[in-house]
Scaffold this motif. Structure first.
Motif, PDB file in Angstrom:
ATOM      1  N   ASN A 168     -50.244 -88.950  -1.616  1.00  0.00           N
ATOM      2  CA  ASN A 168     -50.586 -87.834  -0.730  1.00  0.00           C
ATOM      3  C   ASN A 168     -50.354 -86.469  -1.372  1.00  0.00           C
ATOM      4  O   ASN A 168     -50.177 -85.476  -0.666  1.00  0.00           O
ATOM      5  CB  ASN A 168     -49.803 -87.932   0.579  1.00  0.00           C
ATOM      6  N   ALA A 169     -50.357 -86.392  -2.704  1.00  0.00           N
ATOM      7  CA  ALA A 169     -50.154 -85.112  -3.390  1.00  0.00           C
ATOM      8  C   ALA A 169     -51.164 -84.088  -2.897  1.00  0.00           C
ATOM      9  O   ALA A 169     -52.355 -84.369  -2.800  1.00  0.00           O
ATOM     10  CB  ALA A 169     -50.275 -85.285  -4.896  1.00  0.00           C
ATOM     11  N   GLY A 170     -50.675 -82.911  -2.546  1.00  0.00           N
ATOM     12  CA  GLY A 170     -51.529 -81.838  -2.070  1.00  0.00           C
ATOM     13  C   GLY A 170     -51.742 -81.834  -0.568  1.00  0.00           C
ATOM     14  O   GLY A 170     -52.259 -80.867  -0.016  1.00  0.00           O
ATOM     15  N   ALA A 171     -51.355 -82.906   0.108  1.00  0.00           N
ATOM     16  CA  ALA A 171     -51.537 -82.980   1.558  1.00  0.00           C
ATOM     17  C   ALA A 171     -50.564 -82.042   2.263  1.00  0.00           C
ATOM     18  O   ALA A 171     -49.510 -81.706   1.742  1.00  0.00           O
ATOM     19  CB  ALA A 171     -51.339 -84.408   2.051  1.00  0.00           C
ATOM     20  N   GLU A 172     -50.934 -81.645   3.454  1.00  0.00           N
ATOM     21  CA  GLU A 172     -50.117 -80.729   4.244  1.00  0.00           C
ATOM     22  C   GLU A 172     -49.967 -81.290   5.655  1.00  0.00           C
ATOM     23  O   GLU A 172     -50.874 -81.922   6.187  1.00  0.00           O
ATOM     24  CB  GLU A 172     -50.808 -79.370   4.310  1.00  0.00           C
ATOM     25  N   VAL A 173     -48.798 -81.050   6.251  1.00  0.00           N
ATOM     26  CA  VAL A 173     -48.544 -81.364   7.651  1.00  0.00           C
ATOM     27  C   VAL A 173     -47.877 -80.134   8.260  1.00  0.00           C
ATOM     28  O   VAL A 173     -46.952 -79.572   7.669  1.00  0.00           O
ATOM     29  CB  VAL A 173     -47.626 -82.605   7.816  1.00  0.00           C
ATOM     30  N   VAL A 174     -48.348 -79.717   9.414  1.00  0.00           N
ATOM     31  CA  VAL A 174     -47.743 -78.591  10.133  1.00  0.00           C
ATOM     32  C   VAL A 174     -47.274 -79.108  11.480  1.00  0.00           C
ATOM     33  O   VAL A 174     -48.029 -79.758  12.209  1.00  0.00           O
ATOM     34  CB  VAL A 174     -48.746 -77.435  10.326  1.00  0.00           C
ATOM     35  N   VAL A 175     -46.004 -78.819  11.812  1.00  0.00           N
ATOM     36  CA  VAL A 175     -45.409 -79.228  13.075  1.00  0.00           C
ATOM     37  C   VAL A 175     -45.079 -77.955  13.855  1.00  0.00           C
ATOM     38  O   VAL A 175     -44.381 -77.080  13.347  1.00  0.00           O
ATOM     39  CB  VAL A 175     -44.125 -80.055  12.854  1.00  0.00           C
ATOM     40  N   THR A 215     -45.137 -90.673  14.167  1.00  0.00           N
ATOM     41  CA  THR A 215     -45.452 -90.538  12.753  1.00  0.00           C
ATOM     42  C   THR A 215     -46.668 -89.641  12.596  1.00  0.00           C
ATOM     43  O   THR A 215     -47.698 -89.860  13.230  1.00  0.00           O
ATOM     44  CB  THR A 215     -45.731 -91.912  12.126  1.00  0.00           C
ATOM     45  N   ALA A 216     -46.532 -88.631  11.734  1.00  0.00           N
ATOM     46  CA  ALA A 216     -47.648 -87.736  11.429  1.00  0.00           C
ATOM     47  C   ALA A 216     -48.522 -88.372  10.371  1.00  0.00           C
ATOM     48  O   ALA A 216     -48.111 -89.290   9.661  1.00  0.00           O
ATOM     49  CB  ALA A 216     -47.109 -86.398  10.934  1.00  0.00           C
ATOM     50  N   ARG A 217     -49.742 -87.861  10.235  1.00  0.00           N
ATOM     51  CA  ARG A 217     -50.656 -88.293   9.195  1.00  0.00           C
ATOM     52  C   ARG A 217     -50.900 -87.125   8.245  1.00  0.00           C
ATOM     53  O   ARG A 217     -50.751 -85.972   8.639  1.00  0.00           O
ATOM     54  CB  ARG A 217     -51.977 -88.753   9.821  1.00  0.00           C
ATOM     55  N   PRO A 218     -51.295 -87.391   6.993  1.00  0.00           N
ATOM     56  CA  PRO A 218     -51.624 -86.290   6.078  1.00  0.00           C
ATOM     57  C   PRO A 218     -52.694 -85.392   6.699  1.00  0.00           C
ATOM     58  O   PRO A 218     -53.593 -85.867   7.378  1.00  0.00           O
ATOM     59  CB  PRO A 218     -52.162 -87.003   4.834  1.00  0.00           C
TER      60      PRO A 218
END
Length: 84
Positions: A35-42, A10-13
Protein backbone atom coordinates in the motif's frame (compact mmCIF):
# COMPACT_ATOMS: atom_id res chain seq x y z
CA UNK A 1 -14.39 6.66 -0.83
CA UNK A 2 -16.04 7.60 2.45
CA UNK A 3 -17.29 5.46 5.28
CA UNK A 4 -18.92 6.17 8.63
CA UNK A 5 -17.58 4.11 11.49
CA UNK A 6 -18.97 3.46 14.92
CA UNK A 7 -16.79 1.57 17.39
CA UNK A 8 -14.18 -0.85 15.97
CA UNK A 9 -13.68 -0.90 12.23
CA UNK A 10 -11.06 -1.45 9.54
CA UNK A 11 -10.26 1.30 7.04
CA UNK A 12 -9.30 0.64 3.43
CA UNK A 13 -6.50 2.34 1.44
CA UNK A 14 -7.58 5.70 0.03
CA UNK A 15 -10.54 5.94 2.38
CA UNK A 16 -11.97 9.01 4.10
CA UNK A 17 -13.33 7.68 7.40
CA UNK A 18 -16.07 9.73 9.05
CA UNK A 19 -16.38 8.92 12.75
CA UNK A 20 -19.78 9.86 14.13
CA UNK A 21 -19.87 8.21 17.53
CA UNK A 22 -20.46 9.09 21.15
CA UNK A 23 -18.05 6.45 22.46
CA UNK A 24 -14.29 5.95 21.92
CA UNK A 25 -13.51 4.61 18.44
CA UNK A 26 -10.68 2.38 17.23
CA UNK A 27 -9.84 2.42 13.52
CA UNK A 28 -7.62 -0.43 12.29
CA UNK A 29 -5.46 0.28 9.25
CA UNK A 30 -4.85 -2.22 6.46
CA UNK A 31 -1.44 -3.82 6.13
CA UNK A 32 1.27 -1.40 4.98
CA UNK A 33 2.69 -4.06 2.64
CA UNK A 34 1.55 -3.36 -0.89
CA UNK A 35 0.00 0.00 0.00
CA UNK A 36 2.95 2.39 -0.51
CA UNK A 37 1.64 5.85 -1.31
CA UNK A 38 -1.87 5.12 -0.05
CA UNK A 39 -3.60 7.58 2.24
CA UNK A 40 -6.29 7.25 4.91
CA UNK A 41 -7.99 10.24 6.56
CA UNK A 42 -9.98 9.81 9.77
CA UNK A 43 -12.29 12.68 10.79
CA UNK A 44 -14.44 12.94 13.93
CA UNK A 45 -17.66 14.65 12.80
CA UNK A 46 -19.96 14.37 15.84
CA UNK A 47 -18.29 17.14 17.84
CA UNK A 48 -17.67 14.78 20.73
CA UNK A 49 -14.57 14.74 22.93
CA UNK A 50 -14.27 10.94 22.71
CA UNK A 51 -10.89 9.40 21.92
CA UNK A 52 -9.95 8.21 18.44
CA UNK A 53 -7.34 5.47 18.27
CA UNK A 54 -5.70 4.38 15.03
CA UNK A 55 -3.86 1.05 15.07
CA UNK A 56 -1.88 -0.85 12.46
CA UNK A 57 -2.95 -4.28 11.26
CA UNK A 58 -0.33 -5.74 13.62
CA UNK A 59 -2.05 -4.13 16.62
CA UNK A 60 0.57 -1.40 17.04
CA UNK A 61 -0.91 1.96 18.08
CA UNK A 62 -0.21 4.62 15.46
CA UNK A 63 -2.14 7.55 16.96
CA UNK A 64 -4.50 8.30 19.82
CA UNK A 65 -6.18 11.69 20.08
CA UNK A 66 -9.21 13.23 21.70
CA UNK A 67 -11.16 16.36 20.99
CA UNK A 68 -13.99 17.71 18.92
CA UNK A 69 -13.75 17.51 15.13
CA UNK A 70 -10.21 16.07 15.16
CA UNK A 71 -8.62 14.86 11.91
CA UNK A 72 -5.89 12.22 11.52
CA UNK A 73 -4.21 11.95 8.09
CA UNK A 74 -2.00 8.92 7.42
CA UNK A 75 0.29 8.07 4.51
CA UNK A 76 1.77 4.62 3.91
CA UNK A 77 5.43 4.24 2.93
CA UNK A 78 5.08 0.52 2.22
CA UNK A 79 6.49 -0.49 5.60
CA UNK A 80 4.32 1.49 8.04
CA UNK A 81 1.62 4.13 8.27
CA UNK A 82 2.85 7.64 9.10
CA UNK A 83 0.74 10.38 10.71
CA UNK A 84 1.03 13.60 8.69
Amino acid sequence: MSASLSVNNTARPWEFVRVNAHDPVTVRLPSAAGNAGAEVVVKEVAGEEEALEVIASTGQQIARVGGSYVTIRLICDGATWIVI
